[in-house]
Every structure is written in structure tokens, then in C-alpha cells.
Design an enzyme around this catalytic site. Structure first.
Site, PDB file in Angstrom:
ATOM      1  CG  ASN A 137      49.111 -41.352 -29.175  1.00  0.00           C
ATOM      2  OD1 ASN A 137      48.601 -42.132 -28.367  1.00  0.00           O
ATOM      3  ND2 ASN A 137      49.956 -41.744 -30.111  1.00  0.00           N
ATOM      4  CB  CYS A 427      48.463 -45.820 -36.134  1.00  0.00           C
ATOM      5  SG  CYS A 427      48.279 -47.613 -36.289  1.00  0.00           S
ATOM      6  CG  PHE A 428      46.628 -41.841 -39.569  1.00  0.00           C
ATOM      7  CD1 PHE A 428      47.624 -41.811 -40.540  1.00  0.00           C
ATOM      8  CD2 PHE A 428      45.563 -42.705 -39.759  1.00  0.00           C
ATOM      9  CE1 PHE A 428      47.541 -42.607 -41.671  1.00  0.00           C
ATOM     10  CE2 PHE A 428      45.473 -43.510 -40.880  1.00  0.00           C
ATOM     11  CZ  PHE A 428      46.468 -43.460 -41.839  1.00  0.00           C
ATOM     12  CB  CYS A 429      49.113 -39.537 -33.565  1.00  0.00           C
ATOM     13  SG  CYS A 429      50.782 -39.137 -34.101  1.00  0.00           S
ATOM     14  CG  ASN A 430      42.865 -42.262 -33.494  1.00  0.00           C
ATOM     15  OD1 ASN A 430      42.570 -43.087 -32.626  1.00  0.00           O
ATOM     16  ND2 ASN A 430      42.011 -41.356 -33.930  1.00  0.00           N
TER      17      ASN A 430
END
Length: 834
Positions: A137, A427-430
């Protein structure tokens, strides 16, 4: 495990464990990471760990030397300036970057470095911002600057194709564009360049050296391919003309394989040091090519970035040095001094050896996971990116049950935590990689958002699809034993075996007891053993012989709560001291009495008058609007002292009736939205059976559990009150309550809403307020009381204060009393179907 390790060593012995280093991995782990005893840490992609020797060196450095503010000429200031210069060189050395071609800009982290690029890049209406779908992100956020300046943004998928020409391998790439993004009216449309290259269009291409979701390693040949612009899509598209610059997000990849900038001349590379060696946090770097630095334009100026400024005239003289221009204010110089000791650890092992070590663990674990199957042959692990040819030490996956349905990632995370395994979910900021690998369309993503799903919540499966994944990742101090513990956890917790049914007592509620019933089945011989009221949510309750019922269940139960400064509800999860706040309601005097070992005086709150109240507020709790009464500062100060936490004491004034939209198949629970609720999580009352508690204690005292907890004996059995029940019954078979649909206690009628989902609060000793390291009893309950991701114990009840016609019962107040007979039914009653 030893035999397995021998087989592992045969396959990976040349790569695993730093065979050429002075100390082996076992020596490193034993001497430098003693705090990991009993813990399996597998979130190195999120943050790797610092070593004890590293921190000892940091402390010795800071307690031996005096470092002053570098914006001065004193001896201490000059010492700091020297340390900063040396640190810049160490960063450049790590990325094999010549100081003649590259500069190191210190930032508060990789995200701040990316933000700096977005702010200072010379965007124009002809510019393009192109980025791979697999980006954090923080990289996606740059497009806000691009779009606001009239530029075009587009996400791409990149496929690496290697061709053999004239006996040599040549890397080529295929770009697949997604939706082209433009804003019809930008906030500050600029048609010219800000920097030295005014009049020449600048474009930016961004990609990660390693995807933090799947572990995919992107070919660094992309740098030259994009910058040269001789391949597709750059060669044939007139829209993509101009100068292309390349940004590498190395936040994840630099921990094990930093980009070699002597070979791949990227314009910008960002990193965070806690990802490389654990400490310090809040410090990162932008490694910028000298040519790229010339085109950046900084608008804001601050201390240290200008040679001179005049306060009352529009005049500034900026510094010439690019580091000083881009680094606002005083640097975090003590943190910068600390990275020297981190690099000492890494350089001693070498990044090449770290890469080989960590990827060998990931390869072994990945292969073992792919081999896990249920007894019926269904695969357990769905690994994302498993067929990628170039992968880092990261594995993202989801699990399937034997029937093919998904296991929620939050269930995996909770059970892993109970087993002493730390991993990452979501989502691990992805978002791009998450949507790509989970096959989530734009429609799916919007539908999930409309269903209430946001980052870090518990909505792990919506509309039949996972909303995120589970991720494990290895670091330089990870061991074979870490991998093996994780694999055994998967096998024990999630693999269905044909011969395991005899060892696990299935929940009675898993099957529908109503399917073959033709008449009501009543269970006799059961008594109400105790009644407990909890006036203040998460504080201690008080047990009484008898107590009145109301339309919210037990009168005054959970009618008050504490909320934090930002409106959050404070419970024992955040403030375990709350269990030491003793409560009692004197019905005759009409007061709530509270005592705390931290407070010299007891607090009395009127339950009849509002003299201590300070207005009526509205709060959103459990997605429901409540009107609450706030109390004066004197009351709030008492509670703040009791829990050592700033808080506000509020009382439920009113909540609304709502119909339940969940039909509650057996084994499922829903928040009771039919009856009126105070500040309860799911339902008005919780009932626990003494016989079920006794069965749990027998399991806790089994040999296997005692060995796992390293105890010689389970000296203190779990008491029913550990589960904070309102009602405790005796005389029933263990877990018989699972099948009850309704029950009468005396003449009072209650409906069962299903099992109560338990959390880590039951691991808090309600006498001491301590969270038990053994993670019991939740860990044992998880082994045999788990249904669709929930660990169930006790049942939730709703008091049926209405008659069959839906009218409020009239007459004298109804009371419950200890010793009353309990009549339980396995059949749905008329009131349940009304």
C-alpha cells in the site's frame, strides 16, 4: 525430529545453518535468542528479531559515548555527524552502491521514503506512474500524488520470459496492463517539471524486489529493461515516451537479498532497518541515484534543510547537499548510531549465506505442506505462488477442511498463538497480490467491504472465499526446529485422520438433534447451583442466592462499562487489573459498590438517582447504537486509578430491539438481537455446567497436557468462574447443554442461542489477573471443542420475558434462586418459532 533433521541435512546441509561461519545456527540461537525458548517466531517478513549481542553493543555504545544534536559544531555534535556519515556508508555498502553514484537519505522508514519520492517527483499531465500489482500500500499511495498532478497511473502484471539467443540467456518481459487511472480534474494540475529537467517528461515504474505476500522475487533485470525503454510496451506506445525512472521497494527483499546497485542502476531504493536486523524501529533509508536526486523538488523546508531564511520576507537559501535538503529536522541520530551494530551481525554471516539459509527452510516447509492430505485424499494447504520459479523465504497459504471448505485464517492464527507460534494473517497491506492470488474480483472486494470487512477484522471468509491468507516467513536466526514445530502444528490441528475420531469427543451440537424428534425431550435431575451478576463489564462479579430477572436477563448485569480515551471498550484483554475490581449491588439501598486494591476508598454509585451522571451520550457498540449515561470526573478518576488507565465510566441507558437474521443452525451462534441487551458480547446470559468443567479438568490433568506445560501436576483445577458465567448448573451429563434448545429454571423460560465462543480471557486467572503462560484452558478446549473456527464452551441464553403472543409478562417481578430445578428441552418451543 532427529531422524527428520538428518534427512533435511542431506538435502539442504550446504545451505542451512551457516556452515562457513564461526558460529553455527544452533549456537547463534542458544546464545543470542534465549527469549525464543518455547516460542516459534515466523513473522520475519513483518519484523525480524534483534539479537542479544546486538542490543548489548548498542547499550554499551550509548552509555559510553556522548552524541549531541548534529546541527552544531560542538564535540558531541561532531561525534554524531561522524557516526551519521559512517552509517550512510554502511547502508550504501550493503546495497553495493558507490557513493559517487548514490546517496543515502535517512527517513523514519520505507513508507516515509516512498512518501518523499511521491511528494518530490516532477509529475506532469504527461507523466506515467506504472507499478506492479504485487506492491505494498505504501507504494500504491504514490499514485495519489501522480493523479493529483494530472498524471496517469496504471497497475501491471509482469511475466519474466527468458530467451536463449546466440548461446546466451536474455531476459524479456511481458506487461499486462490493468485499468488506466486518470482524474478528470486534478487538484493541482501541473504541465511543467519542477526540477532541473524542466520540459522533459518523467515517468516512474515501481516494483518490489520481493513480494511481501507470496514471496515472489522479481527479476532486477526489470531495472534496465524499463530504463532503456527498448522493449514492449515502451517501444511501441507513444504515450509511454519520456524518461523512465525505476523505484525498487526493498523493504522485504533487503533482509535476505539486497539489490545489487552496482549491477542494477535503479533510481530509488527504499528499506527499513528493523526488517533487516530487528532494531531500531522507526528508521529507514532512501537510496537515491545522484542523477535522480537532481530532478526532485522539495517544497517544505525545516531546520537543517536551509542555509538561510528570513522570517518576515519570502526568502530562503536551500542547502546544496541532497541529504540535507531531503532530511527534515534533526535526524534520529541515536537510532542511526545503532544500525552499525545491526550491520555487524549481518555482515558477519553475509547476506548470501542468510539467503541460502532462509530459503532452504522455506523450500523444505513448502514441500512438506504440499504433502499434507486429509484421510480422504483432499489436500490441506493451498499455497499461493507455489509454482513460481524464484521465491524468497515467505509462504502464503490458506487451509481446507476434509470437505473442501476453507479454514478461516483467524482460526489458524488463534490456534497458532495457543501453540506458541507467531505468524501473520490478512492481506499484509498488499491488496493487489491478495486479490490476484485469492482470485478476488473488483465486485468481490466491494461486496466484502459492504459486508463490513476491513483490514485487521475477523471477517476471514465471506461469500465462500477467503478475504486474506496466512503467512509464515523465516529470518536469519530461524531453525529447522521452527519449521518442524509449525508442520506438526498443522498436522495436529488441521489434518483429518481416519483413526482420530476415537480420540476426539465431537461436539453434540455438530449434528442436528431435532432431525428425528417427534416429541419434546425433557432432561430432569438438574439444579441451578449458583447465580453471578457482573454489573461492570469485565470487572469481578458477585454471587447471590437469588436475583431478579428483567427484560435484559439478570437485572443490572453488565449495565456499566469503561471506555478508553478514543472510545474503545476497555476489557481484561487490555487491562487485566479489572478482575480485581470487586462489585456488589445493594438492592435495598439502591447502590453499586466497588472496591479496588489500588484505591484507598470504596466507590458507591447510585442505581436509582443520576446525581453523579454527567449527561447522556450515544455509543456504537457491537454494531448497535446505545444511549449511555456518563459520570462525573470523580467517578472516572477512581476507575483510572483502579486500572492505571485513563477511562470513562458509562451506564447503558437504552438499546433497541432487533430481529435476529441468523437461523442458527446447530453449532452456530449469533448475537442475540431479538431481546434487549446491555453491554454483553452476544447474549443476555451465559450458562456453564459443573460436569463439563469437571471433564475439562480431567483433560487438563492428562499426561500429555502436563508434559506440554512442563508441570508435574495440575495443582489448581479450573473453576467454573474462570468462564465468567451467570448461571452454573449441576447434575447434567458433560456437554449435555450443547443440545438444549430451551430450558426452564423454576418457572422462568430461557432459549438457547448456541455455544459461547471463547477467547484468551479464560486464560486470565481471575484471582491474580495474570495471563497464564500455559495458555490453558483455551489450548485444551481447542483440541476438542472447536467448530468452524470457534472454540465453544458453555451456552448463551435469552430470557423469554414475553408470552406466546409476544406481550410482556405482567405481574410480580420474577426471581431466580439457587437450588431451583432446571428442565431442559432438546426441542424448539413455540416461543422460538414466533
Amino acid at each position: 525430529m532427529e531422524r527428520g533433521k538428518e534427512a533435511f541435512s542431506e538435502l539442504f546441509g550446504k545451505d542451512y545453518g551457516y556452515p562457513d561461519a564461526v558460529n553455527s545456527i544452533d549456537d547463534i540461537r542458544a546464545s543470542e535468542f534465549k527469549r525464543l525458548e518455547g516460542l516459534t517466531y515466523l513473522d520475519h517478513a513483518g519484523a525480524t528479531l534483534y539479537s542479544e549481542a546486538q542490543m548489548e553493543a548498542v547499550v554499551k555504545d550509548l552509555t559510553t559515548n556522548v552524541y549531541g544534536n548534529p546541527h552544531s559544531q560542538s564535540d558531541s555534535s561532531m561525534a554524531t555527524t561522524g557516526i551519521i556519515s559512517a552509517a550512510r556508508q554502511k547502508v550504501l555498502d550493503y546495497f553495493n552502491a558507490s557513493p559517487e553514484n548514490y546517496k543515502c537519505i535517512f527517513t523514519s522508514g520505507a513508507t516515509a521514503a516512498l512518501k518523499l519520492i511521491g511528494e518530490c517527483f516532477p509529475w506532469s499531465s504527461e507523466s506515467f506512474y506504472m507499478y506492479t500489482m504485487e506492491n505494498h500500500n505504501s507504494v500504491l499511495g504514490i499514485r495519489e500524488y501522480a493523479l493529483d498532478h494530472g498524471a496517469t497511473a496504471v497497475a501491471v502484471d509482469v511475466e519474466n520470459i527468458t530467451n536463449l539467443q546466440n548461446g546466451t540467456h536474455n531476459s524479456g518481459f511481458v506487461f499486462s496492463e490493468h485499468t488506466v487511472q486518470r482524474r478528470p480534474e486534478s487538484l493541482s494540475l501541473k504541465h511543467g517539471q519542477n526540477g532541473e529537467l524542466s520540459g522533459s517528461t518523467c515517468n516512474l515504474f515501481a516494483f518490489p524486489s520481493e513480494c511481501n505476500f507470496s514471496g515472489q522475487k522479481f527479476s532486477l533485470d526489470l531495472v534496465n529493461y524499463v530504463k532503456e525503454g527498448t522493449g514492449e510496451p515502451f517501444k511501441s506506445s507513444p504515450d509511454l515516451c519520456g524518461r523512465w525512472m525505476v523505484l525498487i521497494d526493498a523493504a522485504k527483499g533487503s533482509a535476505t537479498e539486497p539489490p545489487d546497485l552496482a549491477r542494477f542502476h535503479a533510481d530509488f531504493v527504499v528499506c527499513s532497518f528493523y526488517k533487516i536486523f530487528g532494531y531500531p524501529t522507526g528508521l529507514g533509508a532512501l537510496i537515491i541515484h545522484s542523477e535522480a536526486a537532481r530532478i526532485l523538488t522539495k517544497t517544505y523546508f525545516s531546520g537543517g534543510t536551509v542555509s538561510a531564511s528570513i522570517a518576515d520576507v519570502d526568502f530562503i537559501k536551500r542547502r546544496e547537499n541532497i541529504e540535507q535538503v531531503l532530511e527534515d529536522g534533526t535526524l534520529s541520530f541515536l537510532a542511526i548510531a545503532s544500525i552499525h551494530h545491526g550491520f555487524m551481525i549481518i555482515n558477519r554471516l553475509t547476506s548470501t549465506a542468510i539467503f541460502r539459509h532462509t530459503t532452504s527452510l522455506a523450500a523444505y516447509t513448502r514441500d512438506a505442506m504440499m504433502g499434507l492430505k486429509h484421510a480422504n485424499g483432499v489436500g490441506v494447504c493451498n499455497i499461493y505462488g507455489k509454482y513460481l520459479s524464484d521465491k524468497g523465504p515467505t509462504i502464503a497459504f490458506n487451509l481446507r477442511r476434509a470437505d473442501g471448505s476453507w479454514v478461516g485464517y483467524r482460526e489458524v492464527e488463534k490456534l497458532a498463538s495457543l501453540s506458541g507460534i507467531q505468524l501473520r494473517t490478512g492481506c499484509f497491506c498488499n491488496p493487489g497480490a491478495c486479490a490476484k492470488y485469492l482470485d478476488l474480483s473488483h465486485f468481490d472486494l466491494i461486496a466484502n467491504l459492504e459486508a463490513g470487512h476491513v483490514c485487521w477484522d475477523d471477517n476471514d471468509i465471506l461469500h465462500g472465499k477467503p478475504t486474506g491468507a496466512v503467512r509464515i516467513s523465516f529470518g536469519y536466526m530461524s531453525t529447522y526446529e521452527d519449521a518442524e514445530i509449525f508442520l506438526r502444528f498443522l498436522d495436529k490441528a488441521f489434518v483429518s485422520k481416519s483413526d482420530s475420531s476415537a480420540d476426539i469427543v465431537a461436539l453434540r451440537m455438530e449434528s442436528d438433534p431435532l432431525s428425528d424428534l417427534g416429541s419434546k425431550q425433557l432432561v430432569h435431575g438438574i439444579q441451578l447451583k449458583s447465580i453471578t451478576v457482573y454489573p461492570v463489564k469485565s470487572c469481578a462479579g458477585f454471587t447471590v442466592h437469588k436475583w431478579p430477572l428483567s427484560n435484559i436477563g439478570l437485572k443490572y448485569d453488565r449495565e456499566w462499562l469503561l471506555k478508553g480515551p478514543t472510545g474503545e471498550i476497555i476489557t481484561q484483554k487490555k487491562a487485566p487489573e479489572m478482575c480485581n475490581i470487586q462489585t456488589f449491588i445493594d438492592l435495598e439501598k439502591g447502590v453499586l459498590i466497588l472496591e479496588s486494591p489500588r484505591c484507598n476508598e470504596r466507590l458507591q454509585v447510585s442505581i436509582l438517582k443520576d446525581s453523579q451522571c454527567d449527561g447522556v451520550l450515544e455509543m456504537n457498540i457491537f454494531n448497535q447504537r446505545y444511549k449511555v449515561q456518563a459520570y462525573n470526573n470523580e467517578v472516572n478518576r477512581w476507575f483510572a486509578e483502579a486500572i492505571a488507565w485513563p477511562c470513562t465510566f458509562v451506564r447503558c441507558s437504552s438499546s433497541e430491539y432487533r430481529s435476529c437474521n441468523n437461523t442458527r443452525g446447530r453449532g452456530k451462534t449469533c448475537r442475540d438481537t431479538w431481546g434487549k441487551l446491555n453491554f454483553v458480547n452476544e447474549a443476555q446470559l451465559l450458562l456453564v455446567s459443573e460436569e463439563s468443567v469437571c471433564d475439562l479438568n480431567s483433560r487438563l490433568n492428562s499426561t500429555d497436557i502436563l508434559v506440554q506445560n512442563a508441570q508435574s501436576a495440575q495443582t489448581v483445577p479450573i473453576n467454573a468462574m474462570r468462564f465468567r458465567p451467570n448461571l452454573v448448573i449441576s447434575g447434567a451429563e458433560p456437554y449435555a447443554e450443547d443440545t438444549w434448545r430451551s430450558l426452564y429454571i423454576g418457572k422462568s423460560h430461557f432459549s438457547s442461542l448456541g455455544g459461547c465462543s471463547r477467547c484468551q480471557m479464560i486464560n486470565i486467572d481471575q484471582q491474580s489477573g495474570q495471563l497464564l503462560r500455559s495458555k490453558e484452558p483455551l489450548a485444551t478446549l481447542a483440541s476438542y471443542r472447536r467448530v468452524q473456527g470457534r472454540i465453544l464452551f458453555g451456552i448463551l441464553l435469552r430470557y423469554e420475558a414475553k408470552d406466546c403472543d409476544g406481550e410482556q409478562n405482567s405481574g410480580a417481578e420474577t426471581w431466580l434462586q439457587s437450588g431451583q430445578e432446571v428442565y431442559a428441552s432438546n426441542e424448539q418451543t413455540m416461543e422460538d418459532t414466533s
